[in-house]
Design a protein around this motif. Structure first.
Motif, PDB file in Angstrom:
ATOM      1  N   SER A  19       0.799  -1.235   0.000  1.00 26.06           N
ATOM      2  CA  SER A  19       0.000   0.000   0.000  1.00 26.06           C
ATOM      3  C   SER A  19       0.826   1.278   0.000  1.00 26.06           C
ATOM      4  N   PRO A  20       1.848   1.438   0.863  1.00 26.12           N
ATOM      5  CA  PRO A  20       2.598   2.711   0.855  1.00 26.12           C
ATOM      6  C   PRO A  20       3.215   3.054  -0.494  1.00 26.12           C
ATOM      7  N   PRO A  21       3.973   2.134  -1.150  1.00 27.74           N
ATOM      8  CA  PRO A  21       4.513   2.512  -2.466  1.00 27.74           C
ATOM      9  C   PRO A  21       3.436   2.689  -3.522  1.00 27.74           C
ATOM     10  N   LEU A  22       2.330   1.927  -3.401  1.00 28.34           N
ATOM     11  CA  LEU A  22       1.242   2.078  -4.365  1.00 28.34           C
ATOM     12  C   LEU A  22       0.599   3.455  -4.245  1.00 28.34           C
ATOM     13  N   ILE A  23       0.325   3.879  -3.034  1.00 28.00           N
ATOM     14  CA  ILE A  23      -0.259   5.212  -2.811  1.00 28.00           C
ATOM     15  C   ILE A  23       0.711   6.291  -3.284  1.00 28.00           C
ATOM     16  N   TYR A  24       2.000   6.084  -2.993  1.00 29.39           N
ATOM     17  CA  TYR A  24       3.032   7.037  -3.416  1.00 29.39           C
ATOM     18  C   TYR A  24       3.061   7.156  -4.935  1.00 29.39           C
ATOM     19  N   ALA A  25       2.992   6.000  -5.625  1.00 30.55           N
ATOM     20  CA  ALA A  25       3.019   6.014  -7.091  1.00 30.55           C
ATOM     21  C   ALA A  25       1.773   6.700  -7.654  1.00 30.55           C
ATOM     22  N   ILE A  26       0.620   6.433  -7.036  1.00 28.29           N
ATOM     23  CA  ILE A  26      -0.623   7.051  -7.514  1.00 28.29           C
ATOM     24  C   ILE A  26      -0.574   8.569  -7.345  1.00 28.29           C
ATOM     25  N   LEU A  27      -0.075   9.013  -6.201  1.00 26.40           N
ATOM     26  CA  LEU A  27      -0.021  10.452  -5.940  1.00 26.40           C
ATOM     27  C   LEU A  27       0.955  11.165  -6.862  1.00 26.40           C
ATOM     28  N   LEU A  29       2.413   9.897  -9.813  1.00 21.56           N
ATOM     29  CA  LEU A  29       2.360   9.574 -11.234  1.00 21.56           C
ATOM     30  C   LEU A  29       0.943   9.691 -11.794  1.00 21.56           C
ATOM     31  N   ALA A  30       0.036   8.915 -11.223  1.00 18.96           N
ATOM     32  CA  ALA A  30      -1.316   8.866 -11.784  1.00 18.96           C
ATOM     33  C   ALA A  30      -2.063  10.186 -11.614  1.00 18.96           C
ATOM     34  N   ALA A  31      -1.980  10.775 -10.432  1.00 17.56           N
ATOM     35  CA  ALA A  31      -2.732  12.010 -10.178  1.00 17.56           C
ATOM     36  C   ALA A  31      -2.333  13.148 -11.125  1.00 17.56           C
ATOM     37  N   PRO A  32      -1.034  13.437 -11.325  1.00 26.85           N
ATOM     38  CA  PRO A  32      -0.685  14.494 -12.291  1.00 26.85           C
ATOM     39  C   PRO A  32      -1.131  14.181 -13.712  1.00 26.85           C
ATOM     40  N   LEU A  33      -0.995  12.903 -14.125  1.00 29.66           N
ATOM     41  CA  LEU A  33      -1.412  12.543 -15.478  1.00 29.66           C
ATOM     42  C   LEU A  33      -2.913  12.708 -15.666  1.00 29.66           C
ATOM     43  N   LEU A  34      -3.676  12.296 -14.669  1.00 31.77           N
ATOM     44  CA  LEU A  34      -5.126  12.449 -14.754  1.00 31.77           C
ATOM     45  C   LEU A  34      -5.522  13.923 -14.750  1.00 31.77           C
TER      46      LEU A  34
END
Length: 291
Positions: A19-27, A29-34
């Protein structure tokens, strides 16, 4: 019946670790792209962004001849840099894997990674000093009496950008190719020579196909960031040879048109994805033929 609770406990423990690295990656990588993707469908109200769905930004991008020209230039520069970098990196990686003694390989890898010690911006500035009007090359040639006045074609052109980018990304290409070469079973090469193959044909039929995963990794590692490079066209190109990243920056900051800048960024990402997939397709065909 007792295995289910244990499985659930292991699943929860694994989820807690991931969970910690997944949340970190989402925040990160995914959030800026979205966010950029969402902005690309909004309207520019000059003073503010109008959050209404529209495809006008993409229509403007695809019909803009300036975008076509800059995108083609970016692709051309990225391809040239990738070819130059991989072609120069492969002999270095091959020498390091097959010629250097095992006890000295760590030293060579250490030397290859030395450029990482300095900022990318500093390395670009160094090439500007080397290729500049009063730079190292012109000063040396003038001092030796080989030229009467400084050469003006060394800087502020595509060739200078290719040289700078190839030097900057060379370590990124050498290391994955070296790792792939190190994984090759040397007995396969000996078997090829025992069957009467020359060293050249053994390299072509055995070494190169087995090293292709490293070559693919090196190609993508160099190609993808090169096409979106902003600093080198600005400094080495003198701002006269913009690439797609410079066009995105101009719309995002100078023109304050975030929807258009976002549409440019998303379009460029899609084009890079398509080109990368085409390369992977042809590489698979190459490996199939080799096999």
């Amino acid at each position: 019946m007792m295995s289910a609770p244990r499985f659930d406990a292991e699943a929860r423990q694994g989820l807690a670790m991931v969970s910690p690295p997944l949340i970190y990656a989402i925040l990160l990588l995914a959030a800026p792209l979205l966010t950029i993707l969402a902005y690309s469908f909004f309207k520019d109200g000059y003073l503010e962004v109008i959050r209404e769905f529209t495809l006008e930004n993409y229509r403007a991008v695809w019909t803009d001849p300036v975008f076509h020209k800059i995108m083609l230039r970016s692709l051309g520069v990225a391809v040239a840099v990738t070819l130059a970098t991989v072609l120069l990196a492969f002999p270095v990686a091959y020498f390091l894997s097959f010629v250097v003694k095992p006890e000295r390989k760590a030293l060579w890898i250490f030397l290859i990674t030395i450029p990482f010690w300095t900022s990318y911006l500093i390395r670009v500035f160094l090439w500007k000093v080397i290729l500049g009007h009063n730079g190292v090359i012109n000063s040396s040639l003038t001092g030796l009496g080989l030229i009467d006045e400084p050469l003006g074609f060394l800087l502020f052109n595509v060739q200078a950008m290719v040289i700078t980018l190839a030097h900057a990304y060379a370590p990124f290409a050498i290391l994955p190719i070296y790792v792939a070469l190190e994984k090759i079973d040397r007995s396969l090469l000996e078997a090829g020579r025992d069957l009467g193959e020359s060293r050249l044909m053994t390299f072509w039929r055995v070494t190169l196909p087995l090293a292709m995963p490293g070559v693919i990794a090196a190609t993508l590692i160099v190609f993808i960031p090169t096409i979106g490079d902003y600093v080198t066209p600005e400094l080495i190109g003198g701002g006269k040879i913009p690439m797609i990243a410079n066009m995105v920056q101009a719309n995002m900051l100078a023109l304050d048109n975030k929807p258009m800048g976002s549409a440019l960024a998303i379009t460029a990402m899609l084009i890079v994805t398509v080109v990368s997939l085409i390369f992977l397709f042809f590489n698979r065909r190459f490996l199939r033929v080799q096999q």
